[in-house]
Design a protein around this motif. Sequence first.
Motif, PDB file in Angstrom:
ATOM      1  N   GLY A 125       0.802  -1.220   0.000  1.00  0.00           N
ATOM      2  CA  GLY A 125       0.000   0.000   0.000  1.00  0.00           C
ATOM      3  C   GLY A 125       0.837   1.273   0.000  1.00  0.00           C
ATOM      4  N   GLU A 126       2.129   1.142  -0.251  1.00  0.00           N
ATOM      5  CA  GLU A 126       3.036   2.291  -0.259  1.00  0.00           C
ATOM      6  C   GLU A 126       3.102   2.964  -1.630  1.00  0.00           C
ATOM      7  OE1 GLU A 126       4.521   3.612   2.306  1.00  0.00           O
ATOM      8  OE2 GLU A 126       4.456   2.047   3.832  1.00  0.00           O
ATOM      9  N   LEU A 152      -7.165  -7.012 -10.608  1.00  0.00           N
ATOM     10  CA  LEU A 152      -5.823  -7.162 -11.181  1.00  0.00           C
ATOM     11  C   LEU A 152      -4.925  -7.799 -10.131  1.00  0.00           C
ATOM     12  CD1 LEU A 152      -4.026  -6.383 -13.691  1.00  0.00           C
ATOM     13  CD2 LEU A 152      -3.411  -4.333 -12.392  1.00  0.00           C
ATOM     14  N   ALA A 153      -4.224  -8.853 -10.520  1.00  0.00           N
ATOM     15  CA  ALA A 153      -3.242  -9.488  -9.638  1.00  0.00           C
ATOM     16  C   ALA A 153      -1.882  -8.842  -9.885  1.00  0.00           C
ATOM     17  CB  ALA A 153      -3.175 -10.989  -9.897  1.00  0.00           C
ATOM     18  N   ILE A 154      -1.137  -8.627  -8.807  1.00  0.00           N
ATOM     19  CA  ILE A 154       0.210  -8.066  -8.903  1.00  0.00           C
ATOM     20  C   ILE A 154       1.206  -9.211  -8.779  1.00  0.00           C
ATOM     21  CG2 ILE A 154       1.884  -6.468  -7.896  1.00  0.00           C
ATOM     22  CD1 ILE A 154      -0.624  -5.107  -9.143  1.00  0.00           C
ATOM     23  N   ALA A 184      -0.161  -9.757  -4.481  1.00  0.00           N
ATOM     24  CA  ALA A 184      -1.314  -8.952  -4.077  1.00  0.00           C
ATOM     25  C   ALA A 184      -2.386  -8.986  -5.157  1.00  0.00           C
ATOM     26  CB  ALA A 184      -0.895  -7.507  -3.819  1.00  0.00           C
ATOM     27  N   THR A 185      -3.571  -8.576  -4.767  1.00  0.00           N
ATOM     28  CA  THR A 185      -4.642  -8.314  -5.722  1.00  0.00           C
ATOM     29  C   THR A 185      -5.117  -6.888  -5.472  1.00  0.00           C
ATOM     30  OG1 THR A 185      -6.371  -9.171  -4.263  1.00  0.00           O
ATOM     31  CG2 THR A 185      -5.383 -10.720  -5.850  1.00  0.00           C
ATOM     32  N   GLN A 237      -4.894  -5.679  -1.700  1.00  0.00           N
ATOM     33  CA  GLN A 237      -4.879  -6.705  -0.660  1.00  0.00           C
ATOM     34  C   GLN A 237      -3.604  -7.530  -0.818  1.00  0.00           C
ATOM     35  OE1 GLN A 237      -7.520  -6.986   1.629  1.00  0.00           O
ATOM     36  NE2 GLN A 237      -8.167  -5.090   0.629  1.00  0.00           N
ATOM     37  N   GLN A 238      -2.681  -7.362   0.131  1.00  0.00           N
ATOM     38  CA  GLN A 238      -1.472  -8.180   0.099  1.00  0.00           C
ATOM     39  C   GLN A 238      -1.858  -9.609   0.472  1.00  0.00           C
ATOM     40  OE1 GLN A 238       1.632  -7.114   2.896  1.00  0.00           O
ATOM     41  NE2 GLN A 238       3.174  -8.202   1.699  1.00  0.00           N
ATOM     42  N   LEU A 239      -1.356 -10.578  -0.280  1.00  0.00           N
ATOM     43  CA  LEU A 239      -1.655 -11.977   0.022  1.00  0.00           C
ATOM     44  C   LEU A 239      -0.856 -12.411   1.254  1.00  0.00           C
ATOM     45  CD1 LEU A 239      -1.638 -13.587  -3.541  1.00  0.00           C
ATOM     46  CD2 LEU A 239      -3.557 -12.619  -2.277  1.00  0.00           C
TER      47      LEU A 239
END
Length: 146
Positions: free
Chosen positions: A17-18, A34-36, A73-74, A127-129
Amino acid sequence: MKAITIIQPWATLIALGEKKFETRSWRRKYRGPLAIHAGLKVDRELCEKEPFRSVLAKHGYTADNLPTGAIVATCELSNCLKIDVFEGITSLYAGDSNHEWIEIDGNELMFGWYDNGRYAWELTNVQQLPESIPAKGMQGIWNWNK
């Protein structure tokens, strides 16, 4: 789900989230989930420079423990904004019909490539996994099958 591969440390900065905008040379019409994906490459030299080093350290990361080759993340790709630099001020805008400007400064400015004519993809609901998911990345936007 659509996915994008991003070199480290940028992928982790998004997951934490930075980093709220992913800067690209191309516009994208797609909006939605979107997946990161953290690519295999880590820019180790950049991880030692400020503000990257201190922001990563705040979350317990260094160049040595960043996840690679995995979905981290997503999020939602909610907007694609044109970048405009005028008199040293970097702003984003959605186009001719939208006259609301978003000024970019601080770490966000350092974490992207904000040159005139480029685009800032606004990433929301990140959302960090809890555990990264190994995946092979690709260039551009690609389909990830969870």
